[in-house]
Design a protein around this motif. Structure first.
Motif, PDB file in Angstrom:
ATOM      1  N   HIS A  28     -16.608   5.309  27.030  1.00  0.00           N
ATOM      2  CA  HIS A  28     -16.275   6.719  27.165  1.00  0.00           C
ATOM      3  C   HIS A  28     -17.071   7.494  26.125  1.00  0.00           C
ATOM      4  O   HIS A  28     -17.915   6.917  25.415  1.00  0.00           O
ATOM      5  N   ALA A  29     -16.822   8.772  26.018  1.00  0.00           N
ATOM      6  CA  ALA A  29     -17.660   9.620  25.165  1.00  0.00           C
ATOM      7  C   ALA A  29     -17.690   9.152  23.717  1.00  0.00           C
ATOM      8  O   ALA A  29     -18.707   9.269  23.041  1.00  0.00           O
ATOM      9  N   GLY A  30     -16.610   8.601  23.197  1.00  0.00           N
ATOM     10  CA  GLY A  30     -16.578   8.192  21.804  1.00  0.00           C
ATOM     11  C   GLY A  30     -16.867   6.723  21.558  1.00  0.00           C
ATOM     12  O   GLY A  30     -16.714   6.248  20.426  1.00  0.00           O
ATOM     13  N   SER A  31     -17.282   6.000  22.582  1.00  0.00           N
ATOM     14  CA  SER A  31     -17.497   4.555  22.437  1.00  0.00           C
ATOM     15  C   SER A  31     -18.722   4.252  21.583  1.00  0.00           C
ATOM     16  O   SER A  31     -19.730   4.966  21.628  1.00  0.00           O
ATOM     17  N   ASP A  32     -18.625   3.177  20.802  1.00  0.00           N
ATOM     18  CA  ASP A  32     -19.776   2.695  20.040  1.00  0.00           C
ATOM     19  C   ASP A  32     -20.775   2.042  20.987  1.00  0.00           C
ATOM     20  O   ASP A  32     -20.416   1.553  22.066  1.00  0.00           O
ATOM     21  N   LEU A  33     -22.034   2.024  20.562  1.00  0.00           N
ATOM     22  CA  LEU A  33     -23.070   1.326  21.315  1.00  0.00           C
ATOM     23  C   LEU A  33     -23.323   0.002  20.612  1.00  0.00           C
ATOM     24  O   LEU A  33     -23.850  -0.029  19.492  1.00  0.00           O
ATOM     25  N   ASP A  34     -22.920  -1.090  21.238  1.00  0.00           N
ATOM     26  CA  ASP A  34     -23.028  -2.421  20.636  1.00  0.00           C
ATOM     27  C   ASP A  34     -24.258  -3.147  21.157  1.00  0.00           C
ATOM     28  O   ASP A  34     -24.543  -3.116  22.365  1.00  0.00           O
ATOM     29  N   ARG A  35     -24.951  -3.821  20.238  1.00  0.00           N
ATOM     30  CA  ARG A  35     -26.132  -4.598  20.609  1.00  0.00           C
ATOM     31  C   ARG A  35     -25.939  -6.050  20.180  1.00  0.00           C
ATOM     32  O   ARG A  35     -25.367  -6.325  19.129  1.00  0.00           O
ATOM     33  N   LEU A  36     -26.444  -6.946  21.007  1.00  0.00           N
ATOM     34  CA  LEU A  36     -26.369  -8.381  20.721  1.00  0.00           C
ATOM     35  C   LEU A  36     -27.728  -8.994  20.992  1.00  0.00           C
ATOM     36  O   LEU A  36     -28.422  -8.602  21.936  1.00  0.00           O
ATOM     37  N   GLY A  37     -28.117  -9.951  20.160  1.00  0.00           N
ATOM     38  CA  GLY A  37     -29.400 -10.598  20.382  1.00  0.00           C
ATOM     39  C   GLY A  37     -29.454 -11.958  19.720  1.00  0.00           C
ATOM     40  O   GLY A  37     -28.509 -12.385  19.051  1.00  0.00           O
ATOM     41  N   THR A  58     -24.913  -6.014  11.504  1.00  0.00           N
ATOM     42  CA  THR A  58     -25.139  -4.726  10.865  1.00  0.00           C
ATOM     43  C   THR A  58     -24.298  -3.662  11.562  1.00  0.00           C
ATOM     44  O   THR A  58     -23.878  -3.825  12.704  1.00  0.00           O
ATOM     45  N   THR A  59     -24.059  -2.578  10.852  1.00  0.00           N
ATOM     46  CA  THR A  59     -23.416  -1.406  11.430  1.00  0.00           C
ATOM     47  C   THR A  59     -24.361  -0.225  11.278  1.00  0.00           C
ATOM     48  O   THR A  59     -25.201  -0.198  10.371  1.00  0.00           O
ATOM     49  N   ALA A  60     -24.197   0.739  12.171  1.00  0.00           N
ATOM     50  CA  ALA A  60     -25.060   1.937  12.160  1.00  0.00           C
ATOM     51  C   ALA A  60     -26.538   1.565  12.153  1.00  0.00           C
ATOM     52  O   ALA A  60     -27.236   1.864  11.183  1.00  0.00           O
ATOM     53  N   PRO A  61     -27.070   0.910  13.174  1.00  0.00           N
ATOM     54  CA  PRO A  61     -26.411   0.642  14.456  1.00  0.00           C
ATOM     55  C   PRO A  61     -25.596  -0.655  14.428  1.00  0.00           C
ATOM     56  O   PRO A  61     -25.833  -1.529  13.584  1.00  0.00           O
ATOM     57  N   ASP A  62     -24.651  -0.760  15.360  1.00  0.00           N
ATOM     58  CA  ASP A  62     -23.847  -1.972  15.500  1.00  0.00           C
ATOM     59  C   ASP A  62     -24.678  -3.029  16.228  1.00  0.00           C
ATOM     60  O   ASP A  62     -24.941  -2.898  17.425  1.00  0.00           O
ATOM     61  N   ARG A  63     -25.050  -4.060  15.479  1.00  0.00           N
ATOM     62  CA  ARG A  63     -25.889  -5.101  16.078  1.00  0.00           C
ATOM     63  C   ARG A  63     -25.539  -6.455  15.494  1.00  0.00           C
ATOM     64  O   ARG A  63     -25.363  -6.584  14.285  1.00  0.00           O
ATOM     65  N   THR A  64     -25.425  -7.442  16.370  1.00  0.00           N
ATOM     66  CA  THR A  64     -25.218  -8.828  15.962  1.00  0.00           C
ATOM     67  C   THR A  64     -26.372  -9.659  16.483  1.00  0.00           C
ATOM     68  O   THR A  64     -26.707  -9.596  17.674  1.00  0.00           O
TER      69      THR A  64
END
Length: 248
Positions: A28-37, A58-64
């Motif tokens: 939704h409009a307030g959802s975080d954008l999560d990345r995985l790799g 990491t956060t900001a951006p959210d990435r694992t």
């Protein structure tokens, strides 16, 4: 003092994409954008005293990012979060190297009936447990409860689809229905018990998945990764003050 593990160096990411609520169609409009790799550490780094880092979050951006071997171990256990990386819709991939393509091509070899049942039902049960602890009279915790409920429904539907079709349904066909059901479950968590029981009963019946994963393709792929990321550098000589061993 120990030396901290080093982070993945640029150019070692093999596969990466957008996951989570955006991938499921539940954002939704307030959802975080999560990345995985996943990334490949330099092969020579495995020969020293300290192994390379296995995960980087990491956060900001959210990435694992998971190192290739760790990702394979997670995927062979059908970890729902890690596994979805190789089942994303094409438009959600941001890094897709040739070795990443090879991994996508062998994704079915990671699947097994028992692991899907254990992992997905386990994660769904965790969501139900969290849901029951939320005070839904508070707007903020009510929103968290609805999120837990949505992911519970999503996990159960993905598990049943995997069991029956052998394919991970990352992008949900009817996210609005899942969202609405999540709202009703947030108000009455007992609704989830029937869904969990029905999914458990379905997963106990025969499906299309094998009893055990086939780890041979993963092993062969990982060896290709190690070969591709070996830097053929001559060893560096180090002088010491220790005398050579003497023999009487």
């Amino acid at each position: 003092m120990s030396t901290p593990p080093t982070a993945p160096t640029p150019g070692t990411v093999l596969l990466s994409g957008i996951v989570g609520s955006t991938a499921y169609g539940l954002a939704h409009a307030g959802s975080d954008l999560d990345r995985l790799g996943l990334f490949a550490a330099p092969t020579e780094d495995f020969h020293g005293l300290r192994p390379p880092v296995e995960s980087q979050v990491t956060t900001a951006p959210d990435r694992t990012l998971h190192e290739a071997a760790k990702w394979c171990r997670l995927a062979l256990r059908c970890n729902p979060t890690a596994s979805e990386l190789v089942w994303l819709p094409d438009d959600l991939y941001e890094v897709r190297t040739p070795l990443g393509e090879e991994l996508i091509a062998i994704r079915r070899s990671f699947l097994s009936a028992g692991a899907v049942r254990t992992a997905y039902l386990g994660y769904a049960t965790q969501q139900l447990r969290k849901l029951r602890t939320r005070d839904t009279t508070d707007p903020a915790t009510r929103a968290r409860a609805a999120k837990h409920a949505r992911h519970l429904v999503r996990l159960l539907e993905q598990a049943v689809h995997l069991h029956g079709a052998g394919h991970n349904l990352v992008r949900l066909p009817d996210p609005e229905r899942v969202r609405d059901l999540g709202e009703r479950i947030a108000d009455d968590p007992a609704r989830a018990e029937g869904l969990l029981a029905a999914a458990t009963e379905r997963l106990d019946r025969p499906g299309v998945l094998p009893d055990h994963p086939d780890d041979r393709p993963a092993e062969a792929w990982l060896r290709r990764v190690r070969t591709a990321h070996w830097t053929d550098r001559p060893p560096t000589a180090h002088r010491t003050n220790h005398p050579p061993d003497s023999h009487a």
